[in-house]
Every structure is written in structure tokens, then in C-alpha cells.
Write a protein that holds these residues in place. Structure first.
Motif, PDB file in Angstrom:
ATOM      1  N   PRO A 213      16.499 -10.980  67.029  1.00 52.32           N
ATOM      2  CA  PRO A 213      17.700 -10.393  67.639  1.00 52.32           C
ATOM      3  C   PRO A 213      17.881 -10.732  69.110  1.00 52.32           C
ATOM      4  O   PRO A 213      18.993 -11.074  69.539  1.00 52.32           O
ATOM      5  CB  PRO A 213      17.503  -8.889  67.420  1.00 52.32           C
ATOM      6  N   SER A 214      16.841 -10.656  69.912  1.00 52.71           N
ATOM      7  CA  SER A 214      16.999 -10.916  71.334  1.00 52.71           C
ATOM      8  C   SER A 214      17.277 -12.393  71.605  1.00 52.71           C
ATOM      9  O   SER A 214      18.064 -12.731  72.501  1.00 52.71           O
ATOM     10  CB  SER A 214      15.750 -10.457  72.109  1.00 52.71           C
ATOM     11  N   GLU A 217      20.869 -12.923  70.815  1.00 55.06           N
ATOM     12  CA  GLU A 217      21.684 -12.381  71.898  1.00 55.06           C
ATOM     13  C   GLU A 217      21.726 -13.345  73.079  1.00 55.06           C
ATOM     14  O   GLU A 217      22.788 -13.584  73.676  1.00 55.06           O
ATOM     15  CB  GLU A 217      21.112 -11.028  72.335  1.00 55.06           C
ATOM     16  N   THR A 222      24.423 -13.675  76.365  1.00 54.96           N
ATOM     17  CA  THR A 222      24.188 -12.349  76.920  1.00 54.96           C
ATOM     18  C   THR A 222      22.733 -12.205  77.338  1.00 54.96           C
ATOM     19  O   THR A 222      21.829 -12.644  76.619  1.00 54.96           O
ATOM     20  CB  THR A 222      24.528 -11.255  75.884  1.00 54.96           C
ATOM     21  N   PRO A 224      19.526 -10.226  77.443  1.00 56.78           N
ATOM     22  CA  PRO A 224      18.987  -9.049  76.745  1.00 56.78           C
ATOM     23  C   PRO A 224      18.431  -8.029  77.730  1.00 56.78           C
ATOM     24  O   PRO A 224      18.093  -8.351  78.885  1.00 56.78           O
ATOM     25  CB  PRO A 224      17.877  -9.630  75.868  1.00 56.78           C
ATOM     26  N   ASP A 228      13.984  -5.385  75.255  1.00 53.68           N
ATOM     27  CA  ASP A 228      14.402  -6.263  74.160  1.00 53.68           C
ATOM     28  C   ASP A 228      13.905  -7.696  74.390  1.00 53.68           C
ATOM     29  O   ASP A 228      13.443  -8.360  73.459  1.00 53.68           O
ATOM     30  CB  ASP A 228      15.930  -6.271  74.045  1.00 53.68           C
TER      31      ASP A 228
END
Length: 512
Positions: A213-214, A217, A222, A224, A228
Motif C-alpha cells: 500500500p505505501s 501511494e 503522494t 506516505p 506507513d
């Protein structure tokens, strides 16, 4: 066909073992070699039959070229052969990256169809380059086609290593006492294979869910949150550790089933006290190849150039800054840059290699400075050891961000998050924190497979040192007892149950 797939474990492997036992067990060693070579080509073709001629053609061409170099050593022919292998690798691995980079820089709008990277091309290319170089230098002792074919295509090590050397593999294929089925080999090999499978499907794969997920991202642009970002970076570092360690164990275990020993490729690298030690433990056969065929020739050439120019040679403990730059820093950074680019086509891999080159130069410089000052190189004081291990681990985690990220900008977003520049704290699930803590204890406190099973022969020519826990916990040393058998059986049953119940995932090094 993946080692952790049902079709491999329940289909391909039993059939190949049966054929091998039938041939080698009745004394038909030549037939056993041919059988394993054909089975390995079939194993490779399972991924994409269209690329099997590429592998086989490369084997035939390099075998013929190696034979010519044995009879007629020629530097020009050697350079042409090495260049052809590098060009083949470069076409499949770097063409799209090159055209994309040119388009981004100059707006060329050159289009190119997607080029599928053949499995294992990075690994079998290096093995064959080493064979050509050694054939030219007169170091090849055997030149038999079927043995050579098995040396390159042997399925346990074909896809992701270890990068084997002809000098350690070809003698095994002609040794009647070693190259035959043994009950002990089945027991030991099966144990090592199941332990590697456990690392892959039970430990490594769930860590991927923590890390992804990180990084996704960061790839989206973006930054994190702090927790994260660190969860993703450490999670991926642990994932690739257990994934690669698991593959290495499975490869060694599979080879032992056929009476063949593979070199160790993974030796608890996160226990290293510095990055020099780290690279002597992580992907050890790659480090061996880079040292023998890239780093050492560069140093030798630089040394000869300096001697021809009349420059003084280094004396023990008194290396000047210029000498250090020419004979240590430059060869190290160039070698690690090549290592980074070998791993993947992307600027993030180049940065990964250069970053590790910088780490190594600093470590070598620190060692040289301590030698000059008369200090001990590695203190055994517990505080110094712990500090050194933690510092090395931290450096590795930072470099792994570039190794995992989709681009340099994504890696920088991850590092910004790890520095807290997002302004957000992020989240750290209690389960993830406990998993990371438990796995770090396993990595730093427990023996690896070779240490645990050091009473028997597993990896080739590897003297496993005893773990510090061995004297305190009897279970830290493997012995053929009912208790050990039951423990391995339970772990193996659980690993097999997970492997058979889920879609198999690729090993991370398959992409290289």
C-alpha cells in the motif's frame, strides 16, 4: 512453473525424480544427465514455449564458442562472444527502457512493441560469460555438451540462481558416487525444500500485503505518512529477505534430491556488521561473479596503468587518497552500478547500485582508516556489534526502497515519508508491528538452515558456523530424531496446505 505450485510439487517433481531414479539407480549415468537436461528444458518451456529455442540456442552457441576458445584462445573471439551475450541480454532487458528514456528526454516519439523479458536470461547469461572467459584462459577442464546443457539449464537454479560455476558443477555430473539417488539425500533435500517453502508461502507472501500500500501511494505521487512509509520499507525488506532465502533453500533442497550440491547463496545477511559483510552474505554467487569477472579485472587494469605511469603502489596501512580512489572507490562504484543495472531496467536500480557502491566505499575507507590508526577492525563488544548490525540494516532498508519503488520519484516520495515530511503520522497496525518484531527476532537470534543442519552436507563447499543459540537451546541443531522429523513434518504440512490452497505467487527475483 513455480516451485510453490501444485503442478510442480505434485506433478513435475515426482515424474522427474522417478525417471532419474530409474536411470541413475541402474547405473545409466549418461541417461540420467540427458533426462535431467530435457526435464529442465521442459520446465523452462512451461512458462512460454516460444522462448525455449532462445535458451537452447544460447546454450548451443556458447558451447561451440567455448570449444573453439579451448582449442584456439583468441581475445577477439572472446570479446565478440561476451558482447553477443551482453547484446542479447540488453535487447530483451533494456530496449524498452532505452527508447522510453530517449523519448522522455528528446521527445522522439519513437514507438516500440512490448518486449517480454525471458525468464532467467540474466542468470544464464552470466554463467555462460564466465564459461567463455575461463575457456579462453584455459581453466575449463571439461567440454561435454549434455553436461554443459544441464549445467546451464538445471531447473532448481535456472530461474533465480544461484549463479553456478562450471568448475563446481560439471565434476558432480560425472561423479558416479555423488550423482545417484540416496535415501539420505531425499530426507535432507526434502527437509531443506520444505523449510524454504514455509519461508515463501507462510512468511514472505503475507509481508507483501503489508508493504504494497505505501509503495502504491508513493507511485501515485503522494508522500506516505511516517509510520506507513516505514511499515512499507521494512515490510518489503523482510519480504524479499524471506522470499529470496526461501527460494535459495528450495533450490538447494531440490538439487540434493538428485545428489547434486549447489553453492550457498544466502547466509543471514541481516546479521552483517557492515555492508562489505552484507554483500558477502546476500546473493553470494552474484557477488562472487562480480568480484571475479568485473571488479578484479578493473583493479588489475588500474594497477597496471598506475605502474606504467610510475605511480607508487599502496603499502599496507598507508594507502593515499589517490590510490584509494583509483583502486578501491572507482572499481567498487562501477561494479555496483553494473550490479544495480543487472537487477532491472530503470533508473531506480541504477541508484540502488550506486547507493550500495557508496556504502561499500565508506566501509572500505573506514576500515583503511582504522588500520592506519592501529585500531581493531571489528570489536566483539556487544554494544558495538548491535550498533553495527542496526546501522547496516538501516542502510539496507533505505537502498531497498529504490529496489522496490516503480521509479526514482516514487522512491524519493517513500524516503520523504520516512523522514516525516508528509506531516502525517500514519498508522501502524498492532498485528503488523508484532509480525515485524517477531521476524526480526527470528533473523537476528535464530540460526539459518545451513547452521541448523550443519551436521550434514547441504550446500556445496560451505562450512556453516554454529549459532550462538546452539549451546543454550538443543533444538537449534538439527539431528535425525523423531522429534525433529515431527517438527519438520508439521511445518512442511502447513506450508504444503497453504501452497495447494492458494494461487502460487512468483518469487521476487523472477523479475530479474
Amino acid at each position: 512453473m513455480l516451485f510453490n505450485s501444485t503442478i510442480f510439487i505434485a506433478g513435475f517433481l515426482p515424474v522427474v525424480l522417478f525417471g532419474f531414479f530409474l536411470l541413475a539407480g541402474t547405473g545409466r549415468q549418461r541417461g540420467a544427465v540427458i533426462w535431467l537436461a530435457l526435464a529442465s528444458l521442459f520446465f523452462y518451456s512451461w512458462w512460454n514455449p516460444a522462448y525455449t529455442p532462445l535458451l537452447f540456442g544460447s546454450i548451443v552457441a556458447n558451447f561451440l564458442l567455448g570449444g573453439y576458445l579451448l582449442r584456439h584462445p583468441s581475445r577477439g573471439v572472446l570479446i565478440a562472444g561476451v558482447a553477443a551475450n551482453v547484446a542479447l541480454l540488453g535487447y530483451y532487458k533494456y530496449t524498452e527502457f532505452l527508447f522510453g528514456t530517449l523519448d522522455a528526454a528528446f521527445g522522439t516519439h519513437w514507438g516500440i512493441d512490448d518486449i517480454i523479458l525471458p525468464l532467467a536470461i540474466s542468470f544464464f547469461t552470466f554463467q555462460q560469460i564466465a564459461y567463455l572467459v575461463d575457456a579462453h584462459d584455459g581453466e575449463v577442464q571439461e567440454h561435454d555438451f549434455f553436461n554443459y546443457c544441464l549445467f546451464i539449464a538445471f531447473f532448481p537454479q535456472l530461474i533465480a540462481g544461484p549463479i553456478t560455476h562450471h568448475g563446481e558443477m560439471l565434476p558432480q555430473f560425472r561423479d558416479r558416487d555423488m550423482f545417484r539417488p540416496r535415501l539420505a539425500g531425499l530426507a535432507i533435500g526434502g527437509t531443506v525444500f520444505l523449510l524454504g517453502l514455509f519461508k515463501k508461502v507462510v512468511i514472505a507472501d503475507p509481508l507483501g500485503e503489508m508493504a504494497s500500500p505505501s509503495f502504491a501511494e508513493a507511485a501515485a505521487g503522494t508522500i506516505p505518512g511516517f509510520l506507513d512509509a516505514w511499515t512499507g520499507a521494512v515490510g518489503y525488506t523482510l519480504q524479499i529477505y524471506f522470499d529470496f532465502s526461501g527460494y535459495s533453500d528450495m533450490a538447494i533442497g531440490l538439487a540434493l534430491l538428485f545428489g547434486i550440491s549447489l553453492p550457498v547463496n544466502f547466509n543471514s545477511p541481516f546479521k552483517a556488521r557492515n555492508v562489505i559483510d552484507y554483500w558477502s552474505r546476500w546473493h553470494m554467487t552474484l557477488t562472487r561473479f562480480l568480484t571475479a569477472y568485473i571488479y578484479n579485472p578493473i583493479v588489475l587494469r588500474m594497477t597496471r596503468a598506475r605502474m606504467a605511469a610510475g605511480k607508487p603502489q599502496p603499502r599496507r596501512g598507508k594507502m593515499t587518497a589517490g590510490t584509494f580512489a583509483a583502486l578501491v572507490a572507482y572499481p567498487t562504484i562501477l561494479t555496483m552500478f553494473i550490479s544495480g543495472v543487472w537487477h532491472g531496467a530503470g533508473w531506480q536500480f541504477a541508484v540502488f547500485g550506486l547507493l550500495h557502491g557508496f556504502y561499500l566505499v565508506v566501509a572500505h575507507g573506514w576500515r583503511a582508516w582504522k588500520v592506519r590508526r592501529g585500531w581493531e577492525l571489528d570489536s566483539d563488544r556487544i554494544v558495538h556489534r548491535v550498533t553495527a548490525v542496526l546501522l547496516t540494516f538501516g542502510c539496507v532498508v533505505i537502498a531497498m526502497v529504490f529496489f522496490r519503488a516503480e521509479s526514482v520519484s516514487a522512491a524519493m516520495a517513500m524516503l520523504s515519508g520516512m523522514l516525516g515530511l508528509s506531516g502525517e503520522r500514519g498508522n501502524l497496525a498492532r498485528g503488523d508491528a508484532l509480525m515485524v518484531a517477531a521476524l526480526l527476532v527470528v533473523i537476528w537470534a535464530l540460526p539459518n538452515v545451513e547452521q541448523w543442519m550443519r551436521q550434514v552436507r547441504t550446500a556445496l563447499n560451505f562450512d556453516a558456523q554454529p549459532s550462538w543459540t546452539e549451546r543454550w537451546v538443543p533444538l537449534m541443531t538439527w539431528r535425525p530424531t523423531p522429534v525433529m522429523g515431527a517438527a519438520v513434518g508439521v511445518a512442511g504440512f502447513f506450508a504444503l496446505a497453504v501452497a495447494f490452497s492458494e494461487a502460487p505467487t512468483e518469487f521476487l527475483y523472477f523479475q530479474f
